[in-house]
Every structure is written in C-alpha cells, then in structure tokens.
Design an enzyme around this catalytic site. Structure first.
Site, short mmCIF file in Angstrom:
data_model
loop_
_atom_site.label_atom_id
_atom_site.label_comp_id
_atom_site.label_asym_id
_atom_site.label_seq_id
_atom_site.Cartn_x
_atom_site.Cartn_y
_atom_site.Cartn_z
N GLN A 17 0.77 -1.25 0.00
CA GLN A 17 0.00 0.00 0.00
C GLN A 17 0.81 1.30 0.00
OE1 GLN A 17 -3.55 2.27 2.48
NE2 GLN A 17 -3.23 0.16 2.94
N ARG A 38 7.00 -8.87 -10.43
CA ARG A 38 7.61 -10.18 -10.63
C ARG A 38 6.74 -11.03 -11.58
NH1 ARG A 38 10.61 -12.78 -5.94
NH2 ARG A 38 9.44 -11.34 -4.65
N LYS A 75 16.06 -10.24 -10.92
CA LYS A 75 17.19 -11.00 -10.36
C LYS A 75 17.89 -11.77 -11.48
CE LYS A 75 16.05 -11.27 -5.53
NZ LYS A 75 15.53 -12.08 -4.44
N TYR A 139 4.74 -3.27 8.61
CA TYR A 139 3.40 -3.09 8.04
C TYR A 139 2.65 -2.01 8.84
CZ TYR A 139 3.67 -7.19 4.99
OH TYR A 139 4.00 -8.07 4.00
N GLU A 140 1.51 -1.63 8.29
CA GLU A 140 0.68 -0.55 8.83
C GLU A 140 0.64 -0.45 10.37
OE1 GLU A 140 -1.43 1.92 7.28
OE2 GLU A 140 -1.47 2.51 9.36
N ASP A 169 0.63 3.45 6.08
CA ASP A 169 0.79 3.13 4.66
C ASP A 169 0.51 4.32 3.74
OD1 ASP A 169 1.56 0.55 5.16
OD2 ASP A 169 -0.40 -0.32 4.83
N GLY A 248 -7.78 19.51 19.99
CA GLY A 248 -7.31 20.89 19.99
C GLY A 248 -7.79 21.62 21.22
N GLY A 249 -8.07 22.91 21.06
CA GLY A 249 -8.47 23.72 22.20
C GLY A 249 -9.96 23.65 22.50
N1 COA Z 1 11.96 -9.64 -9.65
C1 COA Z 1 12.71 -10.35 -8.82
N2 COA Z 1 12.73 -10.19 -7.48
C2 COA Z 1 11.91 -9.25 -7.00
C3 COA Z 1 11.08 -8.45 -7.81
C4 COA Z 1 11.14 -8.69 -9.20
N3 COA Z 1 10.41 -7.99 -10.04
N4 COA Z 1 10.39 -7.62 -7.02
C5 COA Z 1 10.77 -7.88 -5.77
N5 COA Z 1 11.68 -8.87 -5.74
C6 COA Z 1 12.34 -9.44 -4.59
C7 COA Z 1 13.23 -8.45 -3.87
O1 COA Z 1 14.47 -8.33 -4.51
C8 COA Z 1 13.31 -9.07 -2.50
O2 COA Z 1 14.21 -10.16 -2.53
P1 COA Z 1 15.33 -10.45 -1.39
O3 COA Z 1 14.65 -10.32 -0.08
O4 COA Z 1 15.79 -11.85 -1.72
O5 COA Z 1 16.41 -9.47 -1.53
C9 COA Z 1 11.90 -9.61 -2.34
O6 COA Z 1 11.36 -9.78 -3.63
C10 COA Z 1 10.95 -8.60 -1.67
O7 COA Z 1 11.28 -8.53 -0.39
P2 COA Z 1 10.46 -7.62 0.63
O8 COA Z 1 10.18 -6.29 0.11
O9 COA Z 1 11.28 -7.66 1.88
O10 COA Z 1 9.07 -8.41 0.74
P3 COA Z 1 8.32 -9.05 1.99
O11 COA Z 1 7.06 -9.58 1.43
O12 COA Z 1 9.19 -10.00 2.73
O13 COA Z 1 8.04 -7.82 2.96
C11 COA Z 1 7.18 -5.66 3.53
C12 COA Z 1 6.99 -6.94 2.71
C13 COA Z 1 6.10 -4.69 3.13
C14 COA Z 1 7.09 -5.98 5.03
C15 COA Z 1 8.58 -5.06 3.20
O14 COA Z 1 8.66 -4.88 1.82
C16 COA Z 1 8.86 -3.76 3.91
O15 COA Z 1 9.14 -3.71 5.10
N6 COA Z 1 8.83 -2.65 3.16
C17 COA Z 1 9.17 -1.34 3.64
C18 COA Z 1 8.08 -0.77 4.48
C19 COA Z 1 6.77 -0.75 3.77
O16 COA Z 1 6.60 -0.16 2.74
N7 COA Z 1 5.78 -1.38 4.41
C20 COA Z 1 4.40 -1.17 4.12
C21 COA Z 1 3.88 -1.81 3.00
S1 COA Z 1 2.20 -1.29 2.80
#
Ligand code: COA
Length: 416
Positions: A17, A38, A75, A139-140, A169, A248-249
């Site tokens: 989000q 992906r 990748k 997350y949120e 988010d 507020g106030g």
């Molecule tokens: N092709 C190949 N690999 C891809 C890709 C693509 N098009 N898009 C994403 N990936 C891979 C990334 O390289 C990463 O790989 P790695 O961990 O091996 O390096 C993986 O997919 C994504 O990892 P991540 O973003 O950590 O996903 P997650 O599902 O484990 O975590 C969150 C999700 C939201 C918790 C995390 O992304 C996060 O903390 N984000 C920052 C804060 C945030 O925005 N949170 C709120 C979201 S609403």
C-alpha cells in the site's frame, strides 16, 4: 488533457500500500508510471482478499489505477538489463522493499546514480536510516505503534488501539509524493537527482504532533485540561489515551442520536467551540446556560463537560444524526454525522465531487475507488482501471528499443 506531470517517467517498484498509494497519485496527475512486477505473481495484493475468484483484488485495483504493468525478473541478467535501460530513460524510481532488497538486487543508490545522475530514487521504509530498528520490515499497524498513534488512541481503560485510517501506509505514500515533487523541482535547478526517503514511523509521528505537544505540556504542568481525565482523574508522566476527546483547544465528543441502540453509527461528533457557546445553548434549548457562571466560560464548563454532553444527548434522542446536523449547521457549530463506509459509498455528494468514483475494469467490471482528494481549478484527473499483470510488458520493451525477437527471447527466459 495535458496534466502537469505528463512527461515524467516513473519506475514503480512498489508493492502493498505505502508505495503504490504514492505512485498512483502521481499517475493521476499525468506521470507515466510503469509498475515493475515479478513475472507470474506480481504485487502480492493482486491476490489478497479476493472477492471475485479470478479478478485482481480490490486491494490492488484501488491502489494501482492509471499505471502500466511491466513484468520483469530483476534478479535475472536479462531483467537487470531491461531495468538498467529503463533507469537510463526515467526520472524517478520509487520502491518500498524490505531494508536492503534493492542493494541485494544490484541497484544501490550509487549504481543508479551512476546509470542516470538525474534519477530521483524514492523509498519508503519502516524506520529512518540510522535508526536502531532500521533493519525491521514494517506493516501498517507496526508503524502506528512505532509512531505514537497507538499509545494515544483508544480509551484510557483499554489497550493501545490502532486506527482504521492507513496512517502508516497511505499517509507515508503521500509524504513521499511531496518529497518526489520537491526533488523534481530541485532537479530543475541543479540538474541532479537525489535520494528521497520517508519512514513510516516518521510519517505517523508527523500526524501525531499534537500528542508530542501534549507530552511537553504534561511535563511542564502535570495535567492536560482538554482530556477526559481532567479534572477528576489522574495523570501519569505519559500522554494518556483520551477516547473521543477533541485534540485541539475545543472539547468535543461522539454523541448518541436517535436509533443508536440498533445502528452502530447513529452518532454525531459535536464540538464546543468557545465562541459558539451562545448558539450552542440556543440550539439545544438551554438559553439559561448562556450567562450562568457555571457554564459561561470554557474553564467553568470543563469540570462538568460530560454532564453537558449528556444534556446534549437528551436533545439528540429524538433526532437522527442527519436531522441533528441540519439543525446545528444553522448555528455554525462544527459537527458531522458519523458516516459508515456504506453511507460514504452511496453518498451523492461524494460522487458529485468525484471523491468517490466508479471505474470500469476489464475483468471485474465496475468498482468503486477513492478519487483524488486534491482538487484543482484547471485540471481534473481521470481515474482509469489498474493494469492487468504484465499488460504493458511488450509495449514498454518495444519503447525501450527491444525488437520483437528479443522480446520473445525474454519471454522464453521467463525474465518478463
Ligand atoms: N523480480 C525479482 N525479485 C523481486 C522483484 C522482481 N520484479 N520484485 C521484488 N523482488 C524481490 C526483492 O528483490 C526481494 O528479494 P530479497 O529479499 O531476496 O532481496 C523480495 O522480492 C521482496 O522482499 P520484501 O520487500 O522484503 O518483501 P516481503 O514480502 O518479505 O516484505 C514488507 C513486505 C512490506 C514488510 C517489506 O517490503 C517492507 O518492510 N517494506 C518497507 C516498508 C513498507 O513499505 N511497508 C508497508 C507496505 S504497505
């Protein structure tokens, strides 16, 4: 319509989000937002909480309108090559991966800057760089707890409570959009790109600044006069949860209206603005309070503010929330009915102002989405459907100069 961001090309490497909310806003205002996903799966929200078995979930469609979708395995060497070319031709890359993911993929800030020194790289993370929690995925609700919202939301005799509003988010995404636009204006002056980052913790705290105000007031004077705990309850050394008290106030509270016994939203929010005391007394049929020294000043009212609210509820008992607001608005009293999602979805005014719009999607048909909350005098963003997974892959690759043969090869390698 020639929208102001027309010509700005954005690589949208976002998911869930926070990031998508940011890039969607920029797409509404004219940017060419290319969502990189992906192959095979795409943004996880395409599948989350589906209401129609084979259609992209509303979670996805409501955060990714007006974008193009390019599937790319970044990748794989073939995918990396495409991304490099795209970076060379784009203005902004937005990402909200977990900490370090972009670096692990081989696209550190230094590398991107080398590929395109004009590129703006914008990131959402849970915590700011250098923070002791900067390695955490977030997350949120995690952000709401980290940013001070949860500890200050809810009732004093209940646990910390998260808000339904996406303070972590979408709010962070809106902050990031401001950062990106600022960096774009900066680039016009310097010719250089830069890194822009917003942490979810900081974005939540930015909205909780009045609670930080209250912490400092509490430390100085030992109490907070606008909280329900004053003057009868007790304060500790931390800002307490204040229920539905006005922040507020001016004191305010959620008050019951006709039908509250069966309708969970038969309430209004009522505010006692100091200078509106006289009209309030007249509106609710207690003109004798106007000059009564127990009621005539804000200070005098505070000790029995809940008795006053109870009297107002007596007045509200035979009025629906809409009837009550229609009376109170004539007295200039700040108030609103408590509106349910159903009431908002079918509210004619919200449709008229295009704050809620109906969009046609090739698979799911018509669905509602939230329109631009920002209104302009010279432009009106037109909200279009979110893209299907990889819908624009071939188109984007062709625009990057790839031949049909090369594109077919990339499909074979499953790089796209
Ligand atoms: N092709 C190949 N690999 C891809 C890709 C693509 N098009 N898009 C994403 N990936 C891979 C990334 O390289 C990463 O790989 P790695 O961990 O091996 O390096 C993986 O997919 C994504 O990892 P991540 O973003 O950590 O996903 P997650 O599902 O484990 O975590 C969150 C999700 C939201 C918790 C995390 O992304 C996060 O903390 N984000 C920052 C804060 C945030 O925005 N949170 C709120 C979201 S609403």
């Amino acid at each position: 319509m020639n929208l102001p961001l027309t010509g700005i090309k954005i690589i949208d490497f976002t998911h869930v989000q926070a990031g998508p909310a940011c890039t969607q806003l920029l797409a509404w205002f004219g940017a060419d937002v290319i969502k990189v996903e992906r192959p095979g799966s795409g943004d996880v929200t395409r599948n989350q909480l589906r209401d129609i078995p084979d259609a992209d979930a509303l979670y996805f469609t409501m955060l990714n309108s007006n974008k193009r979708s390019l599937t790319l395995d970044t990748k794989k060497p073939e995918g990396k090559e495409v991304l490099e070319r795209l970076i060379g031709e784009s203005d902004v890359l937005v990402e909200n991966f977990g900490p370090g993911a972009l670096d692990r993929m081989g696209f550190s800030w230094e590398r991107i800057n080398e590929l395109n020194p004009k590129m703006i790289v914008a990131s959402v993370k849970g915590f700011s760089e250098g923070h002791h929690y900067s390695d955490l995925k977030v997350y949120e609700n995690v952000a709401q707890c980290a940013g001070g919202a949860a500890s200050t939301t809810g009732f004093w005799d209940g646990p910390p409570t998260v808000s339904a509003a996406a303070l972590g988010d979408s709010n962070t995404g809106m902050h990031l959009a401001i950062g990106i636009l600022t960096a774009l204006i900066g680039r016009d002056k310097t010719g250089k790109g830069q890194k822009v980052a917003v942490s979810m913790q900081d974005a939540v705290l930015n909205l909780c600044r009045v609670k930080m105000r209250d912490q400092q007031r509490l430390e100085r004077v030992g109490y907070l006069e606008e909280y329900p705990q004053y003057p009868h309850g007790t304060f500790t050394d931390v800002v307490p949860r204040g229920g539905n008290a006005g922040g507020g106030g001016q004191p305010g509270w959620v008050l019951k209206c006709k039908g509250w016994e069966t309708d969970p939203n038969a309430y209004i929010y009522f505010t006692i603005q100091g200078h509106a005391w006289e009209p309030i007394c007249r509106a609710i049929g207690h003109p004798e309070w106007i000059n009564d020294p127990d009621y005539s000043t804000a200070e005098a009212r505070q000790p029995h503010i809940f008795d006053i609210f109870a009297k107002i509820e007596e007045w509200l008992a035979d009025k629906t929330k809409y009837e009550a607001v229609d009376i109170l608005r004539k007295f200039d009293i700040p108030c609103s009915p408590v509106l349910s999602m159903k009431e908002l979805a079918y509210d004619e005014s919200m449709r008229k102002t295009e704050s809620i719009v109906e969009v046609d999607h090739p698979v799911r048909g018509k669905y509602l989405t939230v329109g631009s909350p920002i209104k302009f005098s010279d432009m009106k963003p037109e909200i279009t459907a979110s893209p299907l997974l990889g819908e624009h892959t071939d188109e984007v690759l062709a625009q990057l100069g790839y031949t049909a043969q090369q594109i077919a090869k990339m499909h074979e390698a499953n790089a796209v």
